[in-house]
Every structure is written in C-alpha cells, then in structure tokens.
Design a protein around this motif. Structure first.
Motif, short mmCIF file in Angstrom:
data_model
loop_
_atom_site.label_atom_id
_atom_site.label_comp_id
_atom_site.label_asym_id
_atom_site.label_seq_id
_atom_site.Cartn_x
_atom_site.Cartn_y
_atom_site.Cartn_z
N GLY A 87 11.76 10.48 22.94
CA GLY A 87 11.59 9.74 23.68
C GLY A 87 12.03 9.11 23.46
O GLY A 87 12.65 8.94 21.88
N MET A 88 12.29 8.04 24.77
CA MET A 88 13.04 6.86 24.20
C MET A 88 12.26 5.37 25.05
O MET A 88 11.72 5.71 25.85
N VAL A 89 12.16 4.05 23.96
CA VAL A 89 11.73 3.18 24.35
C VAL A 89 13.00 2.02 24.27
O VAL A 89 13.52 1.93 24.12
N ARG A 127 4.26 13.81 25.00
CA ARG A 127 3.92 14.50 23.19
C ARG A 127 5.30 14.74 23.34
O ARG A 127 5.52 15.33 22.66
N PRO A 128 5.85 13.46 22.40
CA PRO A 128 7.77 13.84 22.02
C PRO A 128 6.92 13.93 20.29
O PRO A 128 6.08 13.81 19.85
N PRO A 140 19.24 19.80 27.92
CA PRO A 140 19.16 18.52 27.99
C PRO A 140 18.09 17.53 28.29
O PRO A 140 17.64 16.63 27.23
N VAL A 141 17.54 17.79 29.45
CA VAL A 141 15.96 17.00 29.77
C VAL A 141 14.96 18.31 28.66
O VAL A 141 14.17 17.17 28.25
N GLY A 142 14.20 19.19 28.10
CA GLY A 142 13.80 19.57 27.19
C GLY A 142 13.59 18.86 26.06
O GLY A 142 12.47 17.86 25.33
#
Ligand SMILES: Nc1ncnc2c1ncn2[C@@H]1O[C@H](COP(=O)(O)OP(=O)(O)O)[C@@H](O)[C@H]1O
Ligand SMILES: [Mg+2]
Length: 257
Positions: free
Chosen positions: A87-89, A165-166, A79-81
C-alpha cells in the motif's frame, strides 16, 4: 529473508534515465528510510515498489524487484494485487472529503464488493485503532473525512491503507504537510506499525529518518539531468554516525541540525 529485493533496477521516464542501477535488500518488519537531495529519484524508486510507476505514460522499469522472493513484474502478476499487498500513503493526505470517516477507511473494501455493514464496521474500527485515530473519531464516524485536522487526515489515510491488510506500506514524505505535533503522532504510529508491516518512508527530514528508521538508503545525483543512484544503504546508526562514503557524510553534515 528480505521482504523486498531490488536487483539492477533502472528506471526511465521515456528516454530519460531517472535512476541508475539500484541494488538493495529491504528487511521485513522494519522501517527503511530513503533520503537524498531533491530530484535524486526517491519517489521514483518508491513508486516502482508497488508498480505505481508504470501508470505514468511512457514510464518503464528494468531489472528485478522481488517481494518475498517473487518478481512483482512477472508475466502472470496482476498489478492491482501488488498494490493491495504493497500500500501507499502520499505526501498530502487525500481522504474523500465528503465521504464519512468510516466509509473513507473501508472505501477499498467496498470497492472490491464487500457489502456486509457489520464486517465493514469491524474493519473500520480495527484499522482506526491501528492508525492511532480511533479514540479521536469514534463518536463522529459518520461525519465527513474532510472535517478532520491535517494530522488526523493523514492517519485516516494510513487507516485506509491498512484496511486492505497490506504487508508493506510505502510512505512518500507523509509528514511534510504536518505541524510538529501531528508529525510526532504519525512517527509514533510508524514505530508501532513496524511490528506488523514492512515500511519504506521517503523523508527530506534527517531528524525524522534518524528517529523512525532502522535502515537508511542515501540516494544522490551528480547533476540535474543525470540519473540518480544509491550511494549507500546501511543501518541508520551507521549512516548517521559512521557513513562509509564521504558523499554521505557531507550530505548528512550539511542537512542535520
Ligand atoms: N512524471 C514524471 N515525468 C518525467 N520525469 C519525472 C517524473 N517524475 C519525476 N521525474 C524526474 O525524475 C527524477 C527523479 O524525481 P523524483 O523521483 O521525484 O525525485 P525525489 O523524490 O528524490 O525528489 C527528476 O529528474 C524528476 O524531474
Ligand atoms: Mg519525491
């Protein structure tokens, strides 16, 4: 091919069935907006897309979510990968307030062990340029992130998200705490970012959805306590000008303008 594919996705908080049966293909290098009344599950669906849902105790997901055709919930997937790739904002800009602007941007890289200052500086500049913030902060990179305006802090958080770099950026009401001018700056940025990223944005602002998105998903729910569901998903112009369902038409007529 779609970047993200949701097949029969059902989402739960313990026994509560929060979102029912979502099927959707989210295209690459485009902006997809999630709209709909409060509580219909927009944030919940968004969080399942990078496995942030499962960090909530007793929360679970059924069905399949594919990234480039691969199941992000597969047995061997870290899940970390997934969260690095997607990514999330968040709604409220959350920089580390006392950390310098530069270190805020590269915090994720430093955490994963990168120590080379030259490399960190390069990534910080590139990410700040990518977030349309470089010109405003280049002379005060060593000053605390908390000293920036709200709109600048939100772009700092976007710079931090793109520094790892998502491929996909998820944004949950990223402008709801911003003034109109800062909102336009973030919308301009979203428009530029779609050249390089797949973007999914939750917004309660219909004008914003119409301005920034290529595709729109309208979610709704019958009543409080009932599961939310996807009513209609289509090109944004179709959703706003010629929706296929009366429910969509009524919602947009009531909320637009
Ligand atoms: N952490 C949580 N624990 C339990 N229920 C939650 C949690 N987060 C959201 N919900 C419930 O799930 C439903 C969908 O919420 P949410 O995804 O936040 O809707 P939206 O973002 O569309 O306003 C609501 O009924 C909400 O109360
Ligand atoms: Mg929400």
């Amino acid at each position: 091919m779609s970047k993200l594919e949701l097949n029969d996705v059902n989402i739960y908080y313990g026994d509560f069935h929060a979102v029912q049966n979502v099927n959707m293909h989210i295209p690459a290098q485009a902006v997809t907006a999630f709209i709909g009344p409060s509580g219909c599950g927009k944030s919940t669906v968004l969080r399942t897309l990078n496995r942030m849902h499962e960090v909530i105790p007793n929360a679970s997901v059924r069905g399949e979510i594919l990234l480039d055709g691969h199941d992000i919930y597969g047995p061997k997937v870290d899940p970390v990968g997934v969260r690095n790739t997607i990514g999330m904002v968040f709604q409220k800009a959350n920089p580390f307030p006392t950390m310098s602007i530069e270190d805020n941007v590269v915090a994720g890289l430093m955490l994963s062990g990168e120590k080379n200052r030259k490399k960190l500086k390069e990534v910080a500049e590139e990410s700040l340029r990518g977030a349309n913030l470089w010109e405003e902060v280049k002379d005060r990179l060593d000053k605390p992130g908390g000293g920036l305006s709200g709109g600048q802090q939100q772009r700092l958080c976007i710079a931090r998200a793109i520094a790892v770099r998502p491929e996909v950026l998820l944004m949950d009401e990223p402008c709801s705490a911003l003034d109109p001018i800062s909102t336009l700056a973030v919308e301009d940025l979203i428009h530029e970012l779609k050249n390089d990223y797949t973007i999914v944005i939750v917004t309660h602002n219909m004008q914003q959805a119409a301005r920034v998105s290529d595709k729109t998903a309208f979610f709704s729910l019958e009543a409080t306590g009932k599961p939310g569901h996807l009513v209609e998903f289509n090109d944004t112009t179709t959703i706003f000008e010629n929706p296929g369902k009366k429910e969509t038409e009524d919602y947009i007529a009531g909320r637009f303008g």
